[in-house]
Design a protein around this motif. Structure first.
Motif, PDB file in Angstrom:
ATOM      1  N   ALA A  36       0.902  -0.976  -0.125  1.00 19.57           N
ATOM      2  CA  ALA A  36       0.154  -0.002   0.055  1.00 19.57           C
ATOM      3  C   ALA A  36       0.803   1.179  -0.191  1.00 19.57           C
ATOM      4  O   ALA A  36       1.956   1.379   0.804  1.00 19.57           O
ATOM      5  N   THR A  37       0.370   2.384  -0.871  1.00 16.02           N
ATOM      6  CA  THR A  37       1.233   3.503  -0.854  1.00 16.02           C
ATOM      7  C   THR A  37       0.071   4.653  -0.694  1.00 16.02           C
ATOM      8  O   THR A  37      -1.169   4.128  -0.978  1.00 16.02           O
ATOM      9  N   GLY A  38       0.293   5.611  -0.306  1.00 21.77           N
ATOM     10  CA  GLY A  38      -0.603   6.780  -0.132  1.00 21.77           C
ATOM     11  C   GLY A  38      -1.070   7.303   1.037  1.00 21.77           C
ATOM     12  O   GLY A  38      -0.211   6.901   2.243  1.00 21.77           O
ATOM     13  N   THR A  39      -2.187   8.253   1.412  1.00 23.77           N
ATOM     14  CA  THR A  39      -2.492   8.629   2.612  1.00 23.77           C
ATOM     15  C   THR A  39      -3.783   8.395   2.943  1.00 23.77           C
ATOM     16  O   THR A  39      -4.617   8.504   1.951  1.00 23.77           O
ATOM     17  N   ASN A  40      -4.411   8.063   4.027  1.00 22.75           N
ATOM     18  CA  ASN A  40      -5.520   8.219   4.476  1.00 22.75           C
ATOM     19  C   ASN A  40      -5.653   9.200   5.772  1.00 22.75           C
ATOM     20  O   ASN A  40      -4.644   9.334   6.573  1.00 22.75           O
ATOM     21  N   THR A  41      -6.847  10.107   5.758  1.00 22.68           N
ATOM     22  CA  THR A  41      -7.054  11.260   6.445  1.00 22.68           C
ATOM     23  C   THR A  41      -8.123  10.871   7.430  1.00 22.68           C
ATOM     24  O   THR A  41      -9.298  10.761   6.605  1.00 22.68           O
ATOM     25  N   TYR A  42      -8.170  11.118   8.418  1.00 25.25           N
ATOM     26  CA  TYR A  42      -9.589  10.895   9.355  1.00 25.25           C
ATOM     27  C   TYR A  42      -9.509  12.344  10.403  1.00 25.25           C
ATOM     28  O   TYR A  42      -8.487  12.690  10.768  1.00 25.25           O
ATOM     29  N   ARG A  43     -10.808  12.865  10.475  1.00 25.20           N
ATOM     30  CA  ARG A  43     -10.979  14.188  11.269  1.00 25.20           C
ATOM     31  C   ARG A  43     -11.657  13.754  12.551  1.00 25.20           C
ATOM     32  O   ARG A  43     -12.730  13.176  12.398  1.00 25.20           O
ATOM     33  N   TYR A  44     -11.327  14.545  13.510  1.00 26.86           N
ATOM     34  CA  TYR A  44     -12.087  14.526  14.960  1.00 26.86           C
ATOM     35  C   TYR A  44     -12.165  15.873  15.418  1.00 26.86           C
ATOM     36  O   TYR A  44     -11.304  16.559  15.543  1.00 26.86           O
ATOM     37  N   ALA A  45     -13.312  16.304  15.730  1.00 22.47           N
ATOM     38  CA  ALA A  45     -13.699  17.530  16.417  1.00 22.47           C
ATOM     39  C   ALA A  45     -13.681  17.611  17.904  1.00 22.47           C
ATOM     40  O   ALA A  45     -14.237  16.482  18.168  1.00 22.47           O
ATOM     41  N   THR A  46     -13.300  18.483  18.449  1.00 22.72           N
ATOM     42  CA  THR A  46     -13.398  18.589  19.904  1.00 22.72           C
ATOM     43  C   THR A  46     -13.803  20.166  20.169  1.00 22.72           C
ATOM     44  O   THR A  46     -13.653  21.114  19.514  1.00 22.72           O
ATOM     45  N   ALA A  47     -14.807  20.277  21.118  1.00 25.94           N
ATOM     46  CA  ALA A  47     -15.462  21.501  21.863  1.00 25.94           C
ATOM     47  C   ALA A  47     -14.817  21.898  22.964  1.00 25.94           C
ATOM     48  O   ALA A  47     -15.031  23.151  23.530  1.00 25.94           O
ATOM     49  N   ASP A  48     -13.793  21.270  23.540  1.00 25.32           N
ATOM     50  CA  ASP A  48     -13.330  21.728  24.892  1.00 25.32           C
ATOM     51  C   ASP A  48     -11.759  21.426  24.718  1.00 25.32           C
ATOM     52  O   ASP A  48     -11.238  20.479  24.412  1.00 25.32           O
ATOM     53  N   ALA A  49     -11.080  22.204  25.602  1.00 23.20           N
ATOM     54  CA  ALA A  49      -9.645  21.951  25.611  1.00 23.20           C
ATOM     55  C   ALA A  49      -9.214  20.961  26.361  1.00 23.20           C
ATOM     56  O   ALA A  49      -8.050  20.573  26.146  1.00 23.20           O
ATOM     57  N   ARG A  50     -10.137  20.481  27.348  1.00 24.05           N
ATOM     58  CA  ARG A  50      -9.737  19.175  27.945  1.00 24.05           C
ATOM     59  C   ARG A  50      -9.776  17.823  27.023  1.00 24.05           C
ATOM     60  O   ARG A  50      -9.464  16.821  27.519  1.00 24.05           O
ATOM     61  N   GLN A  51     -10.591  17.944  26.145  1.00 19.11           N
ATOM     62  CA  GLN A  51     -10.532  16.691  25.201  1.00 19.11           C
ATOM     63  C   GLN A  51      -9.260  16.251  24.525  1.00 19.11           C
ATOM     64  O   GLN A  51      -8.584  17.105  24.107  1.00 19.11           O
ATOM     65  N   ARG A  52      -9.223  14.976  24.443  1.00 19.31           N
ATOM     66  CA  ARG A  52      -8.065  14.355  23.897  1.00 19.31           C
ATOM     67  C   ARG A  52      -8.604  13.441  22.817  1.00 19.31           C
ATOM     68  O   ARG A  52      -9.647  12.589  23.174  1.00 19.31           O
ATOM     69  N   VAL A  53      -7.934  13.290  21.493  1.00 17.51           N
ATOM     70  CA  VAL A  53      -8.404  12.529  20.516  1.00 17.51           C
ATOM     71  C   VAL A  53      -7.266  11.886  19.896  1.00 17.51           C
ATOM     72  O   VAL A  53      -5.959  12.335  20.151  1.00 17.51           O
ATOM     73  N   GLY A  54      -7.618  10.960  19.048  1.00 19.65           N
ATOM     74  CA  GLY A  54      -6.430  10.109  18.282  1.00 19.65           C
ATOM     75  C   GLY A  54      -6.738   8.661  18.008  1.00 19.65           C
ATOM     76  O   GLY A  54      -8.087   8.495  17.926  1.00 19.65           O
ATOM     77  N   VAL A  55      -5.867   8.069  17.918  1.00 19.53           N
ATOM     78  CA  VAL A  55      -6.003   6.622  17.550  1.00 19.53           C
ATOM     79  C   VAL A  55      -4.909   5.583  18.550  1.00 19.53           C
ATOM     80  O   VAL A  55      -3.897   5.921  18.859  1.00 19.53           O
ATOM     81  N   THR A  56      -5.549   4.414  18.976  1.00 15.76           N
ATOM     82  CA  THR A  56      -4.702   3.702  19.536  1.00 15.76           C
ATOM     83  C   THR A  56      -4.778   2.267  18.698  1.00 15.76           C
ATOM     84  O   THR A  56      -5.489   2.182  17.769  1.00 15.76           O
ATOM     85  N   GLY A  57      -3.839   1.205  18.950  1.00 15.72           N
ATOM     86  CA  GLY A  57      -4.194  -0.211  18.008  1.00 15.72           C
ATOM     87  C   GLY A  57      -2.743  -0.799  18.031  1.00 15.72           C
ATOM     88  O   GLY A  57      -1.846  -0.545  18.837  1.00 15.72           O
ATOM     89  N   ALA A  58      -2.616  -1.633  16.986  1.00 13.75           N
ATOM     90  CA  ALA A  58      -1.370  -2.229  16.584  1.00 13.75           C
ATOM     91  C   ALA A  58      -0.934  -2.440  15.238  1.00 13.75           C
ATOM     92  O   ALA A  58      -2.023  -2.262  14.242  1.00 13.75           O
ATOM     93  N   CYS A  59       0.307  -2.642  14.914  1.00 11.42           N
ATOM     94  CA  CYS A  59       0.479  -2.989  13.482  1.00 11.42           C
ATOM     95  C   CYS A  59       1.432  -4.080  13.400  1.00 11.42           C
ATOM     96  O   CYS A  59       2.333  -4.226  14.181  1.00 11.42           O
ATOM     97  N   ARG A  60       1.521  -4.962  12.490  1.00 11.10           N
ATOM     98  CA  ARG A  60       2.172  -6.182  12.256  1.00 11.10           C
ATOM     99  C   ARG A  60       2.734  -5.758  10.843  1.00 11.10           C
ATOM    100  O   ARG A  60       2.047  -6.078   9.856  1.00 11.10           O
ATOM    101  N   VAL A  61       3.991  -5.432  10.585  1.00  5.75           N
ATOM    102  CA  VAL A  61       4.515  -4.941   9.423  1.00  5.75           C
ATOM    103  C   VAL A  61       5.521  -6.138   8.722  1.00  5.75           C
ATOM    104  O   VAL A  61       6.320  -6.770   9.474  1.00  5.75           O
ATOM    105  N   ARG A  62       5.418  -6.424   7.662  1.00  4.44           N
ATOM    106  CA  ARG A  62       6.296  -7.281   7.001  1.00  4.44           C
ATOM    107  C   ARG A  62       7.113  -6.690   5.984  1.00  4.44           C
ATOM    108  O   ARG A  62       7.958  -7.321   5.680  1.00  4.44           O
ATOM    109  N   GLY A  63       6.736  -5.609   5.515  1.00  2.00           N
ATOM    110  CA  GLY A  63       7.514  -4.974   4.618  1.00  2.00           C
ATOM    111  C   GLY A  63       6.979  -3.275   4.452  1.00  2.00           C
ATOM    112  O   GLY A  63       5.937  -3.215   4.664  1.00  2.00           O
ATOM    113  N   GLY A  64       7.919  -2.500   4.223  1.00  2.00           N
ATOM    114  CA  GLY A  64       7.576  -0.879   3.896  1.00  2.00           C
ATOM    115  C   GLY A  64       7.450  -0.468   5.459  1.00  2.00           C
ATOM    116  O   GLY A  64       7.881  -0.943   6.289  1.00  2.00           O
ATOM    117  N   GLU A  65       6.480   0.587   5.324  1.00  2.00           N
ATOM    118  CA  GLU A  65       6.353   1.436   6.624  1.00  2.00           C
ATOM    119  C   GLU A  65       5.179   2.019   6.532  1.00  2.00           C
ATOM    120  O   GLU A  65       4.724   2.788   5.458  1.00  2.00           O
TER     121      GLU A  65
END
Length: 124
Positions: A36-65
């Motif tokens: 795979a090559t290219g870019t994926n983009t996801y948007r997350y809106a916050t309304a408060d300075a105390r909110q935290r957003v993002g992603v968690t998870g795991a990756c298992r890579v056989r090649g590339g990055e």
């Protein structure tokens, strides 16, 4: 029937050598990627300075990055992590100002599995 099979093989080869093959929806299910090559983009809106957003998870890579970046509403990178060959856990989370945050996943000839989940929390 032979022509249909030949066209299918040519189409898959073209996809493989241009953008790669992706099976799954990143951030919804575990995704299997092949060159795979290219870019994926996801948007997350916050309304408060105390909110935290993002992603968690795991990756298992056989090649590339794959590089996962969290960009603040003003466009600065506030968190990031690169998945290289091997098995890695991911925690790309941040916050601090209200607005729309972007998670950008950049693939560079990535072959392997990627499992991302949305992360939302409020700091005390």
């Amino acid at each position: 029937m032979r022509y249909v099979l030949a066209v299918l093989v040519v189409a898959l080869a073209t996809l493989y050598f241009t953008v790669g093959l992706r099976l799954g929806a990143v951030t919804l299910t575990e995704t299997y990627l092949l060159n795979a090559t290219g870019t994926n983009t996801y948007r997350y809106a916050t309304a408060d300075a105390r909110q935290r957003v993002g992603v968690t998870g795991a990756c298992r890579v056989r090649g590339g990055e794959a590089t996962v970046r969290l960009l603040a509403p003003d466009g600065t990178q506030i968190a990031g992590q690169t998945c290289r060959e091997g098995e890695w856990s991911l925690n790309v989370v941040g916050g601090g100002q209200p607005g729309t945050y972007r998670v950008v996943v950049e693939f560079d000839h990535y072959t392997g599995r990627l499992n991302l989940q949305e992360a939302h929390s409020t700091a005390p």
